[in-house]
Design an enzyme around this catalytic site. Structure first.
Site, short mmCIF file in Angstrom:
data_model
loop_
_atom_site.label_atom_id
_atom_site.label_comp_id
_atom_site.label_asym_id
_atom_site.label_seq_id
_atom_site.Cartn_x
_atom_site.Cartn_y
_atom_site.Cartn_z
CB CYS A 41 -0.90 0.00 1.23
SG CYS A 41 -2.05 1.41 1.28
NE ARG A 45 -0.37 4.86 8.84
CZ ARG A 45 -1.63 4.63 9.22
NH1 ARG A 45 -1.95 4.81 10.49
NH2 ARG A 45 -2.53 4.22 8.36
CB CYS A 100 -5.56 -0.38 4.83
SG CYS A 100 -5.29 0.12 3.11
CO CO Z 1 -3.35 1.24 3.05
#
Ligand code: CO
Length: 208
Positions: A41, A45, A100
């Protein structure tokens, strides 16, 4: 982050690398032969290299919102084709992460414009697994499970491509579904059983 600091950091990094190996950068310039394609993703982070301690040259990386493998996305498909056919990577990792924002957004009744068609793919994951997800009453746990199921479905999407099917058959390419837990820093292998998954979907998606 102070962007001026980035150049300071860079100078320090060069010095640190060269103090250990003076030919570090000239060796990097010779070429790459990573054994791993990492699809993760874009979340700031969920860094690929840092969470798994990988060095430059070890990972070929693609990141997008919610680590999606979408068959008509020329970007991710180009990365997959190049990594498998040219770089001959041995492993493909799809790594999702708890908390997410992309997965969370896909669970809400909200018009997000250009993101709608992208996130719809996550809604489809929800629909495929709605029976299981429906049994999880606590919202955060349901959300975590959707993150995991989304990783699983993106791994299956990889297996729907001719490139991956050929590499699985001819040279034992390995696919891995992982999740990074931001709250603990832990990297979790979902230990997906791809033999069973492949057996289940083979007759539908087999490209010969
Ligand atoms: Co994400």
């Amino acid at each position: 982050m102070d962007l001026k600091q980035a150049f300071e950091n860079n100078k320090n990094w060069i010095a640190a690398k060269k103090s250990v190996d003076s030919a570090y950068f000239s060796n990097l310039a010779k070429g790459q032969s990573p054994e791993v394609l990492y699809i993760g993703c874009s979340d700031s982070r969920a860094t690929a290299e840092e969470i798994m301690g990988a060095k430059p040259g070890e990972l070929f990386v693609h990141r997008n919102i919610a680590n999606m493998v979408i068959s008509v996305d020329l970007n991710v498909m180009s990365v997959i084709n190049y990594a498998i056919n040219q770089l001959k990577v041995k492993h493909v990792i799809v790594c999702g992460h708890y908390f997410c924002g992309g997965v969370k957004a896909a669970m809400q009744a909200q018009d997000l414009g250009i993101l709608n068609p992208w996130l719809r793919n996550i809604r489809d994951v929800y629909r495929i697994h709605r029976k299981e997800l429906g049994t999880i009453l606590e919202e955060n746990l349901r959300y975590n499970r959707l993150v995991e199921l989304n990783v699983q479905e993106q791994c299956i999407n990889l297996m729907k491509t001719a490139t991956v099917q050929t590499a699985l058959k001819e040279r034992g390419l390995q696919i891995h579904g992982w999740v990074f837990d931001i709250e603990t820093g832990k990297l979790i292998d979902l230990n997906l059983d791809f033999t069973a998954i492949l057996e289940d979907i083979k007759e539908i998606y087999n490209l010969g």
